[in-house]
Design a protein around this motif. Structure first.
Motif, PDB file in Angstrom:
ATOM      1  N   TYR A 298     -10.688  11.522  -3.235  1.00 24.63           N
ATOM      2  CA  TYR A 298     -10.336  12.603  -2.310  1.00 24.63           C
ATOM      3  C   TYR A 298      -8.911  12.440  -1.798  1.00 24.63           C
ATOM      4  O   TYR A 298      -8.337  13.387  -1.261  1.00 24.63           O
ATOM      5  CB  TYR A 298     -11.317  12.634  -1.132  1.00 24.63           C
ATOM      6  N   GLU A 299      -8.356  11.235  -1.930  1.00 16.30           N
ATOM      7  CA  GLU A 299      -6.966  11.021  -1.533  1.00 16.30           C
ATOM      8  C   GLU A 299      -6.013  11.803  -2.434  1.00 16.30           C
ATOM      9  O   GLU A 299      -4.909  12.161  -2.020  1.00 16.30           O
ATOM     10  CB  GLU A 299      -6.618   9.525  -1.599  1.00 16.30           C
TER      11      GLU A 299
ATOM     12  N   PHE B   3       0.833  -1.204   0.000  1.00 12.86           N
ATOM     13  CA  PHE B   3       0.000   0.000   0.000  1.00 12.86           C
ATOM     14  C   PHE B   3       0.867   1.253   0.000  1.00 12.86           C
ATOM     15  O   PHE B   3       1.810   1.380   0.783  1.00 12.86           O
ATOM     16  CB  PHE B   3      -0.901   0.003   1.237  1.00 12.86           C
ATOM     17  N   HIS B   4       0.541   2.176  -0.900  1.00 17.66           N
ATOM     18  CA  HIS B   4       1.204   3.475  -0.954  1.00 17.66           C
ATOM     19  C   HIS B   4       0.127   4.549  -0.933  1.00 17.66           C
ATOM     20  O   HIS B   4      -0.788   4.537  -1.763  1.00 17.66           O
ATOM     21  CB  HIS B   4       2.051   3.618  -2.220  1.00 17.66           C
ATOM     22  N   LYS B   5       0.239   5.450   0.009  1.00 22.73           N
ATOM     23  CA  LYS B   5      -0.729   6.543   0.073  1.00 22.73           C
ATOM     24  C   LYS B   5      -0.494   7.485  -1.106  1.00 22.73           C
ATOM     25  O   LYS B   5       0.612   7.991  -1.287  1.00 22.73           O
ATOM     26  CB  LYS B   5      -0.599   7.303   1.394  1.00 22.73           C
ATOM     27  N   PRO B   6      -1.524   7.722  -1.917  1.00 18.67           N
ATOM     28  CA  PRO B   6      -1.334   8.579  -3.090  1.00 18.67           C
ATOM     29  C   PRO B   6      -1.071  10.028  -2.701  1.00 18.67           C
ATOM     30  O   PRO B   6      -1.532  10.508  -1.658  1.00 18.67           O
ATOM     31  CB  PRO B   6      -2.667   8.443  -3.844  1.00 18.67           C
ATOM     32  N   GLY B   7      -0.328  10.711  -3.537  1.00 19.62           N
ATOM     33  CA  GLY B   7      -0.061  12.128  -3.313  1.00 19.62           C
ATOM     34  C   GLY B   7      -1.146  12.994  -3.932  1.00 19.62           C
ATOM     35  O   GLY B   7      -1.972  12.535  -4.730  1.00 19.62           O
TER      36      GLY B   7
END
Length: 550
Positions: free
Chosen positions: A540-541, A172-176
């Protein structure tokens, strides 16, 4: 000497089964990265617990087979045929555990992970079945050694393949943030009241008996329906899905607890079901502590905040350390449960504590709401759920064993009276409802009788009073009421993940395409949906909401 040989082969079988359970723990903990050192330590822990049971089981089965065989079975120190049979049976047994856990935790797995788990399952199923076939062929063909070679080559291949599948889980990578969206002024109000444990199994009969006038009003003048949820049915997981419109595979809030072994530094959030592993916490073989890491997924409350919308939120988790109950809560309890005021049964005390907490909690929320006048209000009461867990059997004694008529007469009306208490709270908010306000009443889950097998387990563990559960995700309920809501409409197929996108739509805000839920536009009047199309953004991310330049 023979017993020692059986013991050695049985121990090797236990090592296999323990490694499979360790792999299952890794599969369920989607946020753990696979490390062979941690995997080995997990396997060693399971060997010292479940492994011992497997050793004993294998030894007993061997000597039972030898007894009925009528003569002694010659066994080398390491017997390939013994291992082929025991491995195959244990792998097939593991497939049952594996499949049950995949079904229970399926909300944890995204579209990239599910095929990997299916591959594991079918390969294990193939290996277990192949082993039994080859074992039969081995003795039918006078112990042809080629058969053993084929089996163990397949065994090694499947084990390597299964570990590789787990190592292939997506990271998992939190999107920018890739774009900006101008904040929007919200001119509507919403009040959301969570009443955990509401079920139509109780609501409908009580409404028909004209005991819940406010719930009856909601059914006649608003839209309503069963609220579909999922397993695991833990409050913190359901709450995150309610707030984000996403399943756990995306919001990644998997448990309120973290688990760790005394000899293992690696923490994990999920333990397999159906093997009683969680019960090790009772004897400190498995240690737990509260999970401090809450999901950082952007939910509707973050969206509201970014749009400069004031809100009051008192949902789950919340601090419910029991204070001294207010005099007002005690008087209210006496009105609803006058026959139990002086009841010394511990069950009556559970009822009182649940009632006092709910009463004073709602009172404090109402006071804060009057002081701050937020546009959005959300609070959750959980007393009914607690009461149902202990008093369900008195409402439906036919589902249970011997219950004294005296206890049935004393406690049968408890749950119904608690519904009346909630109906009174509902009436308070219906009366204060403003013209531009939407009222949402919901329960994230329902309630159902405790299965017989679980009653036996709880009885063994000393929890003899438990009689109901929501472990298997019985449907909750949801009501919508407001001037834009369709009247007297029973809407089917509403899920807990639909609430967030539906509220965003009602407020005129975009809906994220990455949300698992959908906009339940059928609850609104046709005139409202005709004038208000649904607007979507990718996520919304990826969007930064900025204040208006005006």
């Amino acid at each position: 000497m023979k017993f020692l040989k059986v013991l050695i082969n049985s121990f090797m079988s236990a090592v296999l089964f323990s490694s499979l359970i360790a792999l299952l723990i890794y599969d369920l903990n989607i946020q753990m990265n696979f490390h062979f050192s941690t995997f080995s330590q997990l396997t060693l822990f399971i060997i010292m617990t479940y492994g011992l049971l497997i050793v004993i089981f294998c030894i007993i089965i061997f000597f039972i087979i030898q007894f009925f065989h009528g003569k002694k079975i010659q066994l080398p120190i390491i017997s390939p045929s013994f291992l082929m049979m025991s491995f195959s049976l244990l792998i097939l047994f593991f497939c049952i555990i594996f499949k049950a856990n995949l079904n229970f935790f399926q909300s944890f797995f995204n579209q990239q992970t599910k095929p990997l788990l299916k591959n594991q399952y079918f390969m294990f199923l193939f290996l277990g079945s192949l082993g039994l076939i080859l074992f039969y062929a081995y003795y039918k063909l006078r112990k042809n050694q080629l058969i053993l070679l084929i089996y163990f080559l397949c065994f090694i291949t499947v084990m390597i393949f299964s570990v590789h599948q787990r190592k292939s889980f997506p990271v998992f990578h939190k999107p920018g943030k890739t774009a900006q969206l101008e904040a929007k002024e919200i001119d509507k109000r919403i009040t959301i009241i969570g009443l955990e444990g509401l079920s139509f199994d109780f609501l409908i009969p009580l409404i028909n008996e004209e005991k819940l006038p406010n719930f009856s009003w909601l059914m006649e003048e608003g839209s309503w329906g069963k609220l579909i949820n999922f397993t695991p049915n833990e409050p913190i997981i359901l709450n995150s899905s309610f707030n984000s419109g996403k399943l756990p595979s995306k919001h990644r809030q998997l448990s309120i607890f973290k688990y760790f072994l005394p000899t293992l530094k690696q923490e994990f959030e999920v333990v397999p079901r159906y093997i009683l592993l969680r019960q090790f916490t009772r004897i400190n073989l498995l240690l737990t502590f509260l999970n401090p890491t809450m999901t950082d997924t952007i939910d509707i409350w973050k969206i509201f905040k970014d749009n400069n919308t004031t809100y009051l939120k008192r949902d789950w988790p919340y601090s419910r350390n029991l204070q001294t109950p207010s005099l007002e809560s005690e008087k209210s309890f006496n009105r609803f449960f006058d026959e139990l005021i002086h009841d010394g049964n511990p069950l009556a005390n559970i009822l009182k504590q649940a009632f006092y907490r709910d009463f004073d909690f709602e009172k404090n929320v109402a006071q804060k709401r009057n002081e701050t006048q937020p546009q959005l209000t959300y609070f959750m009461l959980n007393g009914l759920n607690t009461v149902e867990v202990y008093f369900y059997k008195y409402s439906f004694p036919e589902f249970f064993g011997e219950i004294s008529h005296e206890d049935i007469n004393k406690y049968q009306a408890v749950i119904g009276n608690y519904y009346k208490f909630y109906d009174q709270i509902l009436g308070k908010y219906l009366t204060a409802l403003k013209e531009d306000e939407l009222l949402v009443i919901y329960s994230p889950h329902g309630i159902e009788p405790l299965p017989v097998w679980k009653r036996v387990v709880e009885w063994i563990l000393g929890n003899t009073e438990l009689s109901a559960t929501h472990d298997l995700a019985p449907n909750g309920v949801v009501f919508f009421f407001g001037k834009e809501i369709a009247r007297g409409k029973n809407v089917e197929g509403i899920s807990i993940i639909d609430i967030a996108p539906t509220l965003l739509y009602y407020l005129g805000l975009p809906v994220g395409k990455d949300m698992d839920g959908i906009v339940q536009s059928s609850i609104f009047l046709n005139s409202f949906t005709a004038e208000n199309p649904v607007f979507y953004i990718s996520s919304y991310e990826e969007i930064e909401i900025v204040k208006s330049k005006e």
